[in-house]
Design an enzyme around this catalytic site. Structure first.
Site, PDB file in Angstrom:
ATOM      1  N   ALA A  77       0.869  -1.184   0.000  1.00 29.05           N
ATOM      2  CA  ALA A  77       0.000   0.000   0.000  1.00 29.05           C
ATOM      3  C   ALA A  77       0.896   1.220   0.000  1.00 29.05           C
ATOM      4  CB  ALA A  77      -0.903   0.005   1.227  1.00 29.05           C
ATOM      5  N   SER A  78       0.649   2.139  -0.922  1.00 25.52           N
ATOM      6  CA  SER A  78       1.455   3.342  -1.040  1.00 25.52           C
ATOM      7  C   SER A  78       0.610   4.429  -1.683  1.00 25.52           C
ATOM      8  CB  SER A  78       2.692   3.053  -1.895  1.00 25.52           C
ATOM      9  OG  SER A  78       3.563   4.166  -1.938  1.00 25.52           O
ATOM     10  N   LEU A  79       1.094   5.669  -1.607  1.00 25.99           N
ATOM     11  CA  LEU A  79       0.421   6.753  -2.314  1.00 25.99           C
ATOM     12  C   LEU A  79       0.489   6.515  -3.816  1.00 25.99           C
ATOM     13  CD1 LEU A  79      -0.903   9.595  -2.424  1.00 25.99           C
ATOM     14  CD2 LEU A  79       1.394  10.566  -2.252  1.00 25.99           C
ATOM     15  N   TYR A  80       1.679   6.146  -4.294  1.00 21.46           N
ATOM     16  CA  TYR A  80       1.858   5.903  -5.727  1.00 21.46           C
ATOM     17  C   TYR A  80       3.114   5.070  -5.958  1.00 21.46           C
ATOM     18  CZ  TYR A  80       5.572   9.477  -5.712  1.00 21.46           C
ATOM     19  OH  TYR A  80       6.719  10.180  -5.460  1.00 21.46           O
ATOM     20  N   LEU A  81       3.248   4.572  -7.178  1.00 19.28           N
ATOM     21  CA  LEU A  81       4.460   3.912  -7.652  1.00 19.28           C
ATOM     22  C   LEU A  81       5.061   4.813  -8.719  1.00 19.28           C
ATOM     23  CD1 LEU A  81       6.315   1.329  -8.000  1.00 19.28           C
ATOM     24  CD2 LEU A  81       4.695   0.607  -9.766  1.00 19.28           C
ATOM     25  N   GLY A  82       6.332   5.165  -8.552  1.00 16.69           N
ATOM     26  CA  GLY A  82       6.992   6.037  -9.522  1.00 16.69           C
ATOM     27  C   GLY A  82       7.221   5.351 -10.851  1.00 16.69           C
ATOM     28  N   THR A  83       7.812   6.088 -11.806  1.00 21.96           N
ATOM     29  CA  THR A  83       7.934   5.573 -13.175  1.00 21.96           C
ATOM     30  C   THR A  83       9.384   5.487 -13.653  1.00 21.96           C
ATOM     31  OG1 THR A  83       7.636   7.824 -14.026  1.00 21.96           O
ATOM     32  CG2 THR A  83       5.658   6.458 -13.831  1.00 21.96           C
ATOM     33  N   GLY A  84      10.344   5.583 -12.735  1.00 26.24           N
ATOM     34  CA  GLY A  84      11.757   5.553 -13.111  1.00 26.24           C
ATOM     35  C   GLY A  84      12.320   4.147 -13.183  1.00 26.24           C
ATOM     36  N   HIS A 173      -3.075   7.395   1.731  1.00 23.83           N
ATOM     37  CA  HIS A 173      -1.731   7.797   2.133  1.00 23.83           C
ATOM     38  C   HIS A 173      -1.011   6.718   2.942  1.00 23.83           C
ATOM     39  CE1 HIS A 173       1.179  10.843   3.988  1.00 23.83           C
ATOM     40  NE2 HIS A 173       1.249  11.084   2.685  1.00 23.83           N
ATOM     41  N   LYS A 175       1.221   3.592   3.982  1.00 26.30           N
ATOM     42  CA  LYS A 175       2.413   2.949   3.414  1.00 26.30           C
ATOM     43  C   LYS A 175       2.720   1.689   4.217  1.00 26.30           C
ATOM     44  CE  LYS A 175       2.513   7.402   2.292  1.00 26.30           C
ATOM     45  NZ  LYS A 175       3.585   8.312   2.058  1.00 26.30           N
ATOM     46  N   ASP A 180       4.800 -12.264   2.768  1.00 26.10           N
ATOM     47  CA  ASP A 180       4.497 -13.428   3.609  1.00 26.10           C
ATOM     48  C   ASP A 180       4.196 -12.941   5.034  1.00 26.10           C
ATOM     49  OD1 ASP A 180       4.749 -15.050   1.410  1.00 26.10           O
ATOM     50  OD2 ASP A 180       6.801 -15.644   1.851  1.00 26.10           O
TER      51      ASP A 180
END
Length: 513
Positions: A77-84, A173, A175, A180
């Protein structure tokens, strides 16, 4: 026209009603914070299972190692996943692990569940969604991507507010990174800055199945009331679920509240039963039965010396547990106790400010200097946000001085060349102690957004173990070492000049960042 005008419908939110703290701290029992288990499940574990991390690089490497080792579940769970490139490497790790699971004999056991925010995860043409679609296409039976959309962004407001600004209304929001039975709790997002030069906090809870089950169920619950990403980059709700911005808002929030509270209450009941069973088996006369049960379970477990309490804050759904616990901790901290509180965005709620200024404990508050603020150097209106934080900080410092509390309440600014600062949480040192016995770590920033707009989760870690207390103390010291004490002269520096328009606008918009 100014983009801020688009926020006009929300510039005067109603005054929130803060629920009174549930009870005061009680010194008897295993530790004085057992009252928290009246609200949330209490997970007793051995301190040997807790590891405090210190750097973004360590966090990133651990994520990759844990993904590759996962056999049953990966929950992120996160705000977003970056694109780099670094984020792409994480996706490759997931793909590799899923591929191994497919090739294993029988049906694949591994399940991957990813929860992100809809607005932040949809920003730009290349975004979190486009990063994850290949996984959905290749492993449709094993991968789930949920995109939470706040119910408060709807109707005309949703049509008018442009991209990026729509993120001010409310976000997912939380994180939590879970593999497992291993759980990483942090304030860091899945983006290259958080893997390289953006300082945050991170704690690993190893071999903790009950805690992992709880956070899996929590993410599942939020996922169930979120939009589900499809292989063609469309989204849809689960069948029979009320839509977050097209359906009835009250009905949607009631369903979400019920789903999340079911997770909290069922886990709390399970832990109470487990606690009662353990207590009963440890009584005189039951030692043989206890030993037999332990051996059947695969060996003797060490007695817990550390307790984990998940604190959830989802004001849009009427859930205010984290707020209640934080306010109680601030209220009941005794004279000569020390609280080290840190936030990447210093914008405390009025309730928290009043408690800090009106109670007896000593406070050392660590915040970002303008140069290490995440918005420093941003384009457009966002570029003025660090100046707005300086203005808020100056106002608070002036109030501290007015009350002659400079010795008891001290502000410190984090400064580190080439880095930004995103750490949040607190460490509580009881009177006369050189080591903390409690820390809060997770996603909340102690600001209006965290309390009223966003979905947040953190844990209170309470420990009697000196080695773990020393780990937490070293974490605190390492962060505060990179700081300087704020004084009147701080605000006389040219870099702290705040333009008049920023001073005028800040009171109107401070609840949105």
């Amino acid at each position: 026209r100014s983009s801020w005008l688009l926020l006009a419908p929300l510039l005067t939110p109603p005054v929130p009603v803060v629920t009174a703290p549930p009870c005061s701290l009680c010194p008897e029992g295993a530790h004085r914070f057992q009252w928290i288990r009246n609200l949330v499940p209490e997970f007793g574990i051995s301190s040997s299972r807790v590891k405090v991390l210190s750097s973004p690089a360590e966090f990133y490497e651990l994520l990759k190692v844990q993904i590759k080792a996962a056999r049953q579940r990966v929950v992120m769970a996160s705000l977003y996943l970056g694109t780099g490139l670094l984020e792409q490497e994480l996706v490759y790790c997931l793909e590799e692990t899923l591929e191994k699971s497919l090739q294993a004999k029988g049906s694949p056991d591994l399940r991957v569940s990813i929860l992100l925010d809809y607005t932040r995860g949809s920003r730009g043409r290349k975004n979190s969604r486009t990063m994850l679609i290949p996984l959905l296409q290749r492993f449709p039976e094993q991968v789930r991507v949920s995109l939470f959309h706040t119910p408060n962004l709807r109707g005309l407001l949703r049509l008018l507010i442009p991209e990026r600004f729509n993120e001010t209304i409310g976000l997912q929001h939380i994180k939590v990174y879970l593999f497992d039975d291993n759980v990483i709790l942090s304030g860091a997002n899945l983006s290259d800055l958080y893997f390289t030069n953006r300082q945050d906090r991170y704690v690993l809870l190893r071999d903790s199945p009950e805690i992992a089950d709880f956070f899996t169920e929590l993410v599942d619950a939020i996922g169930d009331v979120s939009l589900q990403l499809q292989q063609d980059d469309t989204v849809q709700m689960m069948e029979g679920m009320v839509h977050p911005y097209q359906g009835d808002k009250v009905a949607y929030c009631e369903i979400a509240n019920r789903r999340v509270m079911e997770v909290i209450n069922s886990a709390r009941t399970r832990q109470e039963l487990l606690h009662a069973k353990t207590f009963h088996s440890s009584q005189p006369g039951n030692s043989f039965l206890s030993q037999q049960g332990s051996q059947a379970a695969g060996g003797l477990k060490p007695e817990p010396d550390t307790w984990i309490y998940p604190l959830i804050q989802m004001k849009p759904f009427g859930i205010q547990i984290d707020e209640m616990v934080t306010e109680t901790l601030l209220t009941e901290a005794e004279r000569d106790a020390r609280i080290y509180l840190t936030t990447g965005y210093f914008n405390l709620t009025q309730a928290y400010m009043d408690l800090i200024l009106g109670t007896r404990a000593e406070y050392r508050i660590l915040l970002a200097s303008p140069e290490v603020n995440g918005f420093f150097g941003a384009k457009g209106v966002a570029g003025a946000i660090p100046a707005a934080y300086v203005y808020i900080e100056h106002q608070f410092y002036s109030e501290v001085c007015c009350l002659q509390q400079q010795e008891r309440v001290q502000l410190q600014e984090y400064s580190r060349a080439g880095w930004t600062f995103h750490a949040k949480g607190l460490w509580l040192y009881l009177a006369g102690s050189d080591l903390p016995c409690l820390t809060l770590i997770g996603s909340p920033n102690f600001g209006y957004r965290s309390v009223h707009r966003d979905l947040e989760a953190q844990v209170a870690i309470v420990t009697e173990n000196k080695a773990l207390q020393q780990q937490l103390h070293q974490e605190q010291e390492q962060l505060y070492l990179c700081s300087g004490v704020v004084s009147t002269s701080t605000f006389e520096q040219p870099s702290r000049y705040v333009k008049l328009w920023v001073k005028l606008v800040t009171p109107l918009i401070k609840n949105f960042f």
